[in-house]
Design an enzyme around this catalytic site. Structure first.
Site, PDB file in Angstrom:
ATOM      1  N   GLY A  14       5.271  82.940  40.484  1.00 24.43           N
ATOM      2  CA  GLY A  14       4.473  82.442  41.597  1.00 24.43           C
ATOM      3  C   GLY A  14       4.119  83.433  42.684  1.00 24.43           C
ATOM      4  N   ASN A  16       1.335  85.104  42.941  1.00 27.32           N
ATOM      5  CA  ASN A  16      -0.039  84.794  43.373  1.00 27.32           C
ATOM      6  C   ASN A  16      -0.076  83.526  44.208  1.00 27.32           C
ATOM      7  OD1 ASN A  16      -2.280  86.634  42.400  1.00 27.32           O
ATOM      8  ND2 ASN A  16      -1.016  86.471  40.561  1.00 27.32           N
ATOM      9  N   MET A  87       0.043  79.620  32.134  1.00 21.25           N
ATOM     10  CA  MET A  87      -0.005  80.238  30.807  1.00 21.25           C
ATOM     11  C   MET A  87      -0.180  79.193  29.698  1.00 21.25           C
ATOM     12  SD  MET A  87       0.223  83.299  31.800  1.00 21.25           S
ATOM     13  CE  MET A  87       0.572  84.283  30.356  1.00 21.25           C
ATOM     14  N   ILE A  89      -3.469  76.955  27.554  1.00 22.26           N
ATOM     15  CA  ILE A  89      -4.910  76.732  27.430  1.00 22.26           C
ATOM     16  C   ILE A  89      -5.213  75.269  27.749  1.00 22.26           C
ATOM     17  CG2 ILE A  89      -6.835  76.744  25.801  1.00 22.26           C
ATOM     18  CD1 ILE A  89      -5.335  79.114  24.424  1.00 22.26           C
ATOM     19  N   LEU A  90      -6.176  75.071  28.624  1.00 19.72           N
ATOM     20  CA  LEU A  90      -6.535  73.706  29.020  1.00 19.72           C
ATOM     21  C   LEU A  90      -7.552  73.121  28.036  1.00 19.72           C
ATOM     22  CD1 LEU A  90      -6.874  74.554  32.800  1.00 19.72           C
ATOM     23  CD2 LEU A  90      -5.117  73.067  31.799  1.00 19.72           C
ATOM     24  N   ASN A 104      -9.631  80.899  37.815  1.00 23.39           N
ATOM     25  CA  ASN A 104      -8.477  81.572  37.201  1.00 23.39           C
ATOM     26  C   ASN A 104      -8.407  83.025  37.640  1.00 23.39           C
ATOM     27  OD1 ASN A 104      -6.292  81.894  35.265  1.00 23.39           O
ATOM     28  ND2 ASN A 104      -7.746  82.980  33.955  1.00 23.39           N
ATOM     29  N   HIS A 106      -7.019  86.716  36.221  1.00 21.59           N
ATOM     30  CA  HIS A 106      -6.608  87.359  34.966  1.00 21.59           C
ATOM     31  C   HIS A 106      -6.350  88.845  35.241  1.00 21.59           C
ATOM     32  CE1 HIS A 106      -6.291  87.924  30.656  1.00 21.59           C
ATOM     33  NE2 HIS A 106      -7.039  89.009  30.791  1.00 21.59           N
ATOM     34  N   SER A 139      -9.395  90.223  37.575  1.00 19.33           N
ATOM     35  CA  SER A 139     -10.645  89.466  37.726  1.00 19.33           C
ATOM     36  C   SER A 139     -10.320  88.047  38.160  1.00 19.33           C
ATOM     37  CB  SER A 139     -11.391  89.361  36.391  1.00 19.33           C
ATOM     38  OG  SER A 139     -11.555  90.621  35.786  1.00 19.33           O
ATOM     39  N   ASP A 148     -10.129  82.986  28.979  1.00 20.08           N
ATOM     40  CA  ASP A 148     -10.366  84.156  29.825  1.00 20.08           C
ATOM     41  C   ASP A 148     -11.841  84.569  29.816  1.00 20.08           C
ATOM     42  OD1 ASP A 148      -7.681  84.270  30.556  1.00 20.08           O
ATOM     43  OD2 ASP A 148      -7.169  85.487  28.820  1.00 20.08           O
ATOM     44  N   GLN A 176      -3.304  94.136  43.791  1.00 18.11           N
ATOM     45  CA  GLN A 176      -4.734  93.810  43.885  1.00 18.11           C
ATOM     46  C   GLN A 176      -4.972  92.311  43.717  1.00 18.11           C
ATOM     47  OE1 GLN A 176      -6.958  96.010  44.878  1.00 18.11           O
ATOM     48  NE2 GLN A 176      -5.283  97.484  44.954  1.00 18.11           N
ATOM     49  N   GLU A 177      -4.227  91.708  42.791  1.00 19.01           N
ATOM     50  CA  GLU A 177      -4.365  90.253  42.573  1.00 19.01           C
ATOM     51  C   GLU A 177      -4.097  89.511  43.876  1.00 19.01           C
ATOM     52  OE1 GLU A 177      -2.441  88.527  39.131  1.00 19.01           O
ATOM     53  OE2 GLU A 177      -2.333  90.465  38.146  1.00 19.01           O
TER      54      GLU A 177
HETATM   55  C1  GRF Z   1      -0.471  87.364  36.996  1.00 16.64           C
HETATM   56  O1  GRF Z   1      -0.543  88.693  36.572  1.00 16.64           O
HETATM   57  C2  GRF Z   1      -1.723  86.603  36.640  1.00 16.64           C
HETATM   58  O2  GRF Z   1      -2.878  87.378  36.726  1.00 16.64           O
HETATM   59  C3  GRF Z   1      -1.445  86.249  35.204  1.00 16.64           C
HETATM   60  O3  GRF Z   1      -0.089  85.904  35.180  1.00 16.64           O
HETATM   61  C4  GRF Z   1       0.601  86.607  36.209  1.00 16.64           C
HETATM   62  C5  GRF Z   1       1.291  85.570  37.065  1.00 16.64           C
HETATM   63  O4  GRF Z   1       2.124  86.145  38.023  1.00 16.64           O
HETATM   64  N1  GRF Z   1      -2.373  85.232  34.758  1.00 16.64           N
HETATM   65  P1  GRF Z   1       2.672  85.278  39.231  1.00 16.64           P
HETATM   66  O5  GRF Z   1       3.371  84.054  38.623  1.00 16.64           O
HETATM   67  O6  GRF Z   1       1.517  84.896  40.083  1.00 16.64           O
HETATM   68  O7  GRF Z   1       3.643  86.184  39.943  1.00 16.64           O
END
Ligand code: GRF
Length: 221
Positions: A14, A16, A87, A89-90, A104, A106, A139, A148, A176-177
C-alpha cells in the site's frame, strides 16, 4: 467544489495508497478494498480512518470474492476507482461499467512491459542494448478490458543506472509512482483531466503542471 469520492483497490503493502492518502486534495477516499486479508495497506487505511474491507478467493477458480468486491463498490457508488497495486484481473463487464472512471498505475512505460516483472525485463533490455535503452518508469492509465492497456494518462520517467539491481530500480520507479498517481487523481477529480471516447484530454492548466513535474503526457508520446 465538492471533492470527488474514490475507492482504492489494493493487494499488498500500500505505498501508493499511502501517497494517495497524503496528497488527497480534490478527492476523498471513501473506502479501501483488498483482495487479500491482513495486508499492510489495510492497516495504513485504518490508521487514516478510512473504511476497509477484504474479499479473498476461497478456492481455485472461484470468483465469488470478485462479485463481492463489485457489490461493495456499487454500493459506495464512487466517482472514480483507483487500482493501487491491485494484482487481479477485473472482469470485462465490470471494466466496461466503469469505463473512464477506473484508473490503474503500472510500473513501466507502457506499452513496454505489460504484466509482471517489469523491472527485471527493463534491466534485461538495458543490458542487451549495452545501456542504450536506459529509460524506465511508470504509467497511469484508464483501464480497458485488455490487461495493462487502455488510454495512457501520464508517465513518469527515470533512468536505469549501470549496476542497478532489481530492488534499486523498483525503488527509483516507486518514488515516481508516488508523485504521479496522486497528481493524476487530483486532476481527474477536478476535471482537469477528462476521459472521452477512449481519449484523454488535459486542460491548459493540467498540461502546464505536467510539464512542470516533468510528466510525459499524450501530447508528448
Ligand atoms: C506498484 O509498483 C504498482 O505500480 C504495481 O504494484 C506495486 C504496488 O505497490 N501495480 P504498493 O502496494 O503500492 O506499495
Amino acid at each position: 467544489m465538492n471533492k470527488s469520492r474514490i475507492v482504492v483497490l489494493i493487494s499488498g503493502r500500500g505505498s501508493n495508497l499511502q501517497s494517495l492518502i497524503q496528497h488527497a486534495e480534490r478527492y476523498q477516499i471513501e473506502a479501501v478494498i483488498s483482495n487479500k486479508p491482513n495486508v499492510a495497506g489495510l492497516d495504513l487505511a485504518r490508521n487514516a480512518g478510512i473504511e476497509v474491507s477484504a474479499y479473498q478467493r476461497l478456492a481455485k477458480g472461484d470468483i465469488s470474492h470478485r462479485r463481492q468486491i463489485y457489490q461493495a463498490i456499487n454500493q459506495i457508488n464512487p466517482d472514480f476507482i483507483a487500482l493501487a497495486g491491485f494484482m487481479e484481473i477485473l472482469d470485462a463487464d465490470f471494466v466496461m461499467q466503469w469505463e473512464g472512471r477506473l484508473i490503474n498505475i503500472h510500473p513501466s512505460l507502457l506499452p513496454d512491459f505489460r504484466g509482471l516483472h517489469t523491472h527485471q525485463r527493463a534491466l534485461q533490455r538495458f543490458n542487451e542494448s549495452k545501456g542504450r535503452q536506459n529509460q524506465h518508469g511508470c504509467s497511469v492509465h484508464f483501464v480497458d478490458v485488455a490487461v495493462d492497456a487502455g488510454p495512457i494518462i501520464a508517465q513518469a520517467v527515470c533512468n536505469i543506472e549501470n549496476g542497478d539491481d532489481e530492488d534499486q530500480l523498483a525503488q527509483r520507479v516507486l518514488e515516481q509512482e508516488h508523485r504521479l498517481f496522486p497528481w493524476v487523481m487530483n486532476n481527474i477529480a477536478s476535471n482537469n483531466i477528462r476521459y472521452s471516447n477512449a481519449n484523454v484530454n488535459f486542460t491548459k492548466q493540467a498540461t502546464t503542471e505536467a510539464q512542470h513535474h516533468r510528466f510525459v503526457t499524450q501530447a508528448d508520446i
